[in-house]
Design an enzyme around this catalytic site. Structure first.
Site, PDB file in Angstrom:
ATOM      1  N   GLU A 156     -15.235  10.065   1.971  1.00 26.29           N
ATOM      2  CA  GLU A 156     -16.061   9.594   0.863  1.00 26.29           C
ATOM      3  C   GLU A 156     -17.542   9.760   1.153  1.00 26.29           C
ATOM      4  O   GLU A 156     -18.319  10.207   0.301  1.00 26.29           O
ATOM      5  CB  GLU A 156     -15.790   8.116   0.589  1.00 26.29           C
ATOM      6  CG  GLU A 156     -14.564   7.844  -0.232  1.00 26.29           C
ATOM      7  CD  GLU A 156     -14.449   6.368  -0.542  1.00 26.29           C
ATOM      8  OE1 GLU A 156     -15.050   5.923  -1.528  1.00 26.29           O
ATOM      9  OE2 GLU A 156     -13.781   5.659   0.226  1.00 26.29           O
ATOM     10  N   ASP A 174     -11.207  10.435  -6.053  1.00 28.54           N
ATOM     11  CA  ASP A 174     -12.464  11.177  -6.064  1.00 28.54           C
ATOM     12  C   ASP A 174     -12.390  12.353  -7.032  1.00 28.54           C
ATOM     13  O   ASP A 174     -13.258  13.232  -7.009  1.00 28.54           O
ATOM     14  CB  ASP A 174     -12.794  11.682  -4.653  1.00 28.54           C
ATOM     15  CG  ASP A 174     -11.737  12.628  -4.120  1.00 28.54           C
ATOM     16  OD1 ASP A 174     -10.593  12.589  -4.623  1.00 28.54           O
ATOM     17  OD2 ASP A 174     -12.023  13.402  -3.194  1.00 28.54           O
ATOM     18  N   GLU A 199       0.851  -1.189   0.000  1.00 31.00           N
ATOM     19  CA  GLU A 199       0.000   0.000   0.000  1.00 31.00           C
ATOM     20  C   GLU A 199       0.882   1.232   0.000  1.00 31.00           C
ATOM     21  O   GLU A 199       1.796   1.363   0.825  1.00 31.00           O
ATOM     22  CB  GLU A 199      -0.943   0.044   1.201  1.00 31.00           C
ATOM     23  CG  GLU A 199      -1.826   1.284   1.159  1.00 31.00           C
ATOM     24  CD  GLU A 199      -2.973   1.276   2.142  1.00 31.00           C
ATOM     25  OE1 GLU A 199      -3.855   2.143   2.021  1.00 31.00           O
ATOM     26  OE2 GLU A 199      -2.986   0.417   3.045  1.00 31.00           O
ATOM     27  N   GLU A 248       4.274   4.870   4.351  1.00 31.53           N
ATOM     28  CA  GLU A 248       3.730   6.176   4.753  1.00 31.53           C
ATOM     29  C   GLU A 248       4.814   6.911   5.526  1.00 31.53           C
ATOM     30  O   GLU A 248       5.413   6.343   6.442  1.00 31.53           O
ATOM     31  CB  GLU A 248       2.493   5.997   5.633  1.00 31.53           C
ATOM     32  CG  GLU A 248       1.908   7.264   6.203  1.00 31.53           C
ATOM     33  CD  GLU A 248       1.424   8.210   5.122  1.00 31.53           C
ATOM     34  OE1 GLU A 248       2.067   9.272   4.962  1.00 31.53           O
ATOM     35  OE2 GLU A 248       0.430   7.893   4.454  1.00 31.53           O
ATOM     36  N   ASP A 281      -2.844  12.290  -4.112  1.00 33.34           N
ATOM     37  CA  ASP A 281      -3.045  13.717  -4.352  1.00 33.34           C
ATOM     38  C   ASP A 281      -3.338  13.944  -5.835  1.00 33.34           C
ATOM     39  O   ASP A 281      -2.544  13.561  -6.690  1.00 33.34           O
ATOM     40  CB  ASP A 281      -1.786  14.484  -3.949  1.00 33.34           C
ATOM     41  CG  ASP A 281      -2.013  15.985  -3.872  1.00 33.34           C
ATOM     42  OD1 ASP A 281      -2.757  16.511  -4.719  1.00 33.34           O
ATOM     43  OD2 ASP A 281      -1.461  16.618  -2.972  1.00 33.34           O
TER      44      ASP A 281
END
Length: 251
Positions: free
Chosen positions: A233, A195, A84, A109, A159
């Site tokens: 979301e 999105d 991920e 991350e 992003d």
């Protein structure tokens, strides 16, 4: 408030991110020639996150090393390995690892509050199949993950870099996709979600152009059952915003 190295997401609370692995800046655009999978922003570690980093970090946060990743040693078992890239505050990551206990999740991350937040969830939910690399995902791919070593890749809400002149900073571009495709086993998958419709269109174009990948849907895929809806979301859907999932498999 301290300054940490961290990715920028479409939602700072719920969504993971990354910037692009790209080349020279166009004339008049000031950004580095080599873009990593993160940018710098401010962040604050809460007391609970700090405690999780202290108590659980030694077990679940791995050291970056420019050598092939030994998944069996890291997880203590042989299982499918999912990478991920950017998990934000770790809500979706913890959920997916919980509903897919048969898989191992290697999660990149650099945002320390996000790492602390995911570790806190790991402790609260007794999750065993997550390991974290607090390091640039592009370097992890380049130096730790050999070809054919992954069963899947998750990139959720990177992003979108909305402004056209900044589109080159987007993570999902042909050079990175080629690296990821090479590291997938036959039948392995790349699952992206965004999105931002123009970015969804670009992702679809880039993934479709890679000769090693095939789309699992005519265009955009139904949301896989394992990926939960984030607070971000749900808020967007109430406002009529769209979310696009794309799932491609290695031929």
């Amino acid at each position: 408030m301290t300054t940490t190295i961290s990715p920028i997401a479409s939602d700072a609370i719920d969504a993971p991110t990354a910037a692009a692995d790209s080349s020279a800046a166009p004339a008049g655009v000031a950004h580095p020639k080599a873009i990593r999978s993160y940018v710098i922003r401010a962040g604050r570690v809460t007391t609970g996150q700090a405690k999780a980093l202290e108590t659980l970090g030694p077990r679940f946060v791995l050291d970056y090393a420019a050598q092939p990743f030994d998944a069996v040693a890291a997880f203590g078992r042989t299982a499918p390995l999912i990478l991920e890239i950017g998990f934000g505050m770790g809500d979706a990551t913890a959920h997916i690892a919980s509903v897919r206990p048969e898989d191992n999740f290697l999660c990149c991350e650099v945002h320390e509050p996000g790492v602390g937040a995911l570790l806190k969830r790991v402790g609260e939910q007794n999750i065993e199949n997550i390991r974290i690399l607090q390091h640039d995902a592009v370097e992890v791919i380049d130096h730790m993950l050999p070809e054919g070593s992954l069963d899947g890749v998750h990139i959720f809400f990177p992003d979108p870099w909305h402004k056209k002149r900044h589109n080159k900073r987007r993570l999902i571009q042909a050079p990175l996709v080629a690296k990821l495709a090479a590291r997938l086993k036959p039948g392995g998958y790349i699952h992206c979600a965004t999105d931002w419709e123009p970015y969804a269109e670009q992702i679809l174009e880039v993934l479709s152009a890679d000769p090693h990948l095939v789309n699992t849907a005519p265009a955009y895929a139904p949301q896989p059952a394992y990926r939960p809806l984030t607070k971000f979301e749900n808020r967007g859907l109430r406002l009529g915003h769209g979310v696009w999932d794309l799932v491609f498999r290695r031929r």
